[in-house]
Scaffold this motif. Structure first.
Motif, PDB file in Angstrom:
ATOM      1  N   PHE A 192       0.841  -1.204   0.000  1.00  0.00           N
ATOM      2  CA  PHE A 192       0.000   0.000   0.000  1.00  0.00           C
ATOM      3  C   PHE A 192       0.873   1.250   0.000  1.00  0.00           C
ATOM      4  CE2 PHE A 192      -2.273   3.479   2.023  1.00  0.00           C
ATOM      5  CZ  PHE A 192      -3.440   3.505   1.267  1.00  0.00           C
ATOM      6  N   ALA A 249       2.383   1.730  -3.461  1.00  0.00           N
ATOM      7  CA  ALA A 249       1.401   2.102  -4.488  1.00  0.00           C
ATOM      8  C   ALA A 249       0.936   3.547  -4.331  1.00  0.00           C
ATOM      9  CB  ALA A 249       0.211   1.155  -4.439  1.00  0.00           C
ATOM     10  N   HIS A 250       0.905   4.059  -3.105  1.00  0.00           N
ATOM     11  CA  HIS A 250       0.312   5.385  -2.875  1.00  0.00           C
ATOM     12  C   HIS A 250       1.316   6.442  -2.429  1.00  0.00           C
ATOM     13  CE1 HIS A 250      -3.781   3.946  -3.491  1.00  0.00           C
ATOM     14  NE2 HIS A 250      -3.360   2.845  -2.909  1.00  0.00           N
ATOM     15  N   GLU A 272      -9.073   4.539   1.133  1.00  0.00           N
ATOM     16  CA  GLU A 272      -8.235   3.753   0.226  1.00  0.00           C
ATOM     17  C   GLU A 272      -7.494   2.668   1.008  1.00  0.00           C
ATOM     18  OE1 GLU A 272      -7.727   2.839  -3.257  1.00  0.00           O
ATOM     19  OE2 GLU A 272      -8.425   4.917  -3.236  1.00  0.00           O
ATOM     20  N   PHE A 273      -7.015   3.046   2.191  1.00  0.00           N
ATOM     21  CA  PHE A 273      -6.257   2.103   3.029  1.00  0.00           C
ATOM     22  C   PHE A 273      -7.161   0.961   3.507  1.00  0.00           C
ATOM     23  CE2 PHE A 273      -4.277   1.129   7.311  1.00  0.00           C
ATOM     24  CZ  PHE A 273      -3.253   0.361   6.789  1.00  0.00           C
ATOM     25  N   ARG A 295      -9.824  -0.092   2.043  1.00  0.00           N
ATOM     26  CA  ARG A 295     -10.099  -0.948   0.870  1.00  0.00           C
ATOM     27  C   ARG A 295      -8.939  -1.913   0.629  1.00  0.00           C
ATOM     28  NH1 ARG A 295     -13.183   3.623  -1.351  1.00  0.00           N
ATOM     29  NH2 ARG A 295     -11.319   4.623  -2.194  1.00  0.00           N
ATOM     30  N   TYR A 296      -7.717  -1.426   0.830  1.00  0.00           N
ATOM     31  CA  TYR A 296      -6.546  -2.301   0.675  1.00  0.00           C
ATOM     32  C   TYR A 296      -6.597  -3.443   1.703  1.00  0.00           C
ATOM     33  CZ  TYR A 296      -1.832  -4.040   1.553  1.00  0.00           C
ATOM     34  OH  TYR A 296      -0.759  -4.869   1.795  1.00  0.00           O
ATOM     35  N   SER A 325      -8.860  -6.080   0.575  1.00  0.00           N
ATOM     36  CA  SER A 325      -8.607  -6.665  -0.757  1.00  0.00           C
ATOM     37  C   SER A 325      -8.001  -8.052  -0.551  1.00  0.00           C
ATOM     38  CB  SER A 325      -7.616  -5.795  -1.531  1.00  0.00           C
ATOM     39  OG  SER A 325      -6.318  -5.887  -0.933  1.00  0.00           O
ATOM     40  N   GLU A 364      -5.236  -9.354  -1.463  1.00  0.00           N
ATOM     41  CA  GLU A 364      -3.813  -9.298  -1.081  1.00  0.00           C
ATOM     42  C   GLU A 364      -3.619  -8.736   0.324  1.00  0.00           C
ATOM     43  OE1 GLU A 364       0.315  -9.754  -1.211  1.00  0.00           O
ATOM     44  OE2 GLU A 364      -1.342 -10.797  -2.204  1.00  0.00           O
ATOM     45  N   GLY A 365      -4.354  -7.673   0.658  1.00  0.00           N
ATOM     46  CA  GLY A 365      -4.272  -7.122   2.021  1.00  0.00           C
ATOM     47  C   GLY A 365      -4.704  -8.161   3.046  1.00  0.00           C
TER      48      GLY A 365
END
Length: 341
Positions: free
Chosen positions: A23, A26-27, A255-256, A258-259, A262, A264-265
């Motif tokens: 994360f 990516a951000h 966003e975090f 959601r990660y 997800s 993968e998270g």
């Protein structure tokens, strides 16, 4: 505060690179985690910190309502998160919705039942909390030093279903007496690390109020320690992420979260080295079974055989709430008295 950081009040190990690095990369942000353990500590930290200290908070289900009452978290829009990926059981988890509004998104869950030494005890031995009173393991019963899961397990043992924390005074008196009767069996009251060590060195035979989240790590290290959901039921624990009221980083916080849910998270939360976990996401279960079948077995998430979800669906995994018939302080007082007997 630095626009390129997100401050997360969370349980141990969640802010480690093994969980959050993808994360951050990516951000272009840094996750700054402030760790706590136990809900009482969480509430103390919140009340003692100036507004704006935290952006995201991870809490367990029993404390979500307290956070809302303290006006610390805000309602969330379910459409912002992939909740339709969750197993149906977790899409509207009772303590995460208050008055039909979502306040927190589940990231992990597991059980607190009985952990036991499988070299010395059979699955049959561990199929009831009654084993804790067995003369053969006198002085070998470990206790996690947290009243809520341990007292919940013993309340379930006494048949207080489906709400082991919702007791009248007579049931509460029986719970107190039953807990005190366990004292001669108890080796000690331990934090996470000490429970782990006493299983590893053979000191503990059984410990209530724990589960796969800990024994998976012991199995990884080669110890034959297992977890059971006793016939009388186990207590669920959940972790979930909320957005802290007043954060200037609302979008990044979403966003975090959601990660974290997800696939993968979720995979990273399930396998993290501080303690393992199950998760609410169906695609994440499928990913774990495909990529890490051994670990999926360790944490009772094997989709090809009886697993934690089956126990949940069978009603054998009970909600962990704060006490309703008495105050939390009254329960804690019993626990303190038990320790000092």
């Amino acid at each position: 505060s630095d626009p390129n950081t997100l401050t997360w009040l969370t349980y141990p190990g969640h802010g480690a690179p093994e969980v959050v690095a993808p994360f951050e990369e990516a951000h272009g942000v840094r996750i700054v985690s402030r760790e706590y353990s136990g809900g009482e500590r969480l509430l103390a930290l919140i009340h003692g910190s100036p507004a704006g200290t935290f952006d995201v908070v991870l809490s367990d289900e029993a404390y979500v309502n307290e956070l809302k009452q303290a006006d610390f978290i805000e309602p969330m829009d379910p459409a912002d998160y992939p909740i339709s990926d969750f197993w149906p059981e977790f899409q509207k988890f009772p303590l995460h919705w208050i008055d039909d509004e979502l306040y927190t998104v589940m990231t992990s869950w597991g059980i607190n039942g009985l952990a036991y030494n499988a070299d010395q005890l059979t699955a049959d031995d561990a199929s009831s909390y009654a084993i804790m009173w067995d003369e053969a393991i006198r002085g070998r019963v470990g206790m996690r030093d947290w009243y809520l899961p341990c007292m919940g397990c013993i309340s379930a043992y006494l048949g207080n279903h489906p709400r082991p924390y919702d007791l009248n005074d007579e049931q509460f008196a029986e719970l107190r007496e039953t807990i005190f009767s366990l004292k001669p069996q108890v080796a000690g009251f331990w934090d996470f690390a000490a429970v782990f060590d006493s299983f590893a060195n053979g000191g503990a035979m059984v410990v209530p109020g724990t589960g796969e989240w800990m024994v998976g790590l012991l199995q990884r290290d080669g110890h034959n320690i297992r977890a059971s959901v006793p016939a009388e039921g186990a207590i669920i624990w959940t972790e979930s992420a909320s957005i802290v009221k007043g954060t200037q980083k609302q979008e990044m916080a979403k966003e975090f979260i959601r990660y974290l849910v997800s696939p993968e998270g979720q995979r990273r939360l399930m396998l993290k080295s501080s303690y393992m976990a199950s998760g609410p996401s169906k695609p994440a279960w499928e990913l774990l079974n495909e990529k890490h079948p051994e670990e999926a077995k360790m944490i009772n998430m094997d989709l090809s055989e009886h697993n934690l979800l089956d126990d949940y669906r069978a009603g054998r995994i009970l909600l962990r709430e704060l006490p309703t018939g008495q105050s939390s302080e009254e329960w804690q007082d019993v626990w303190t008295e038990f320790q000092s007997l």
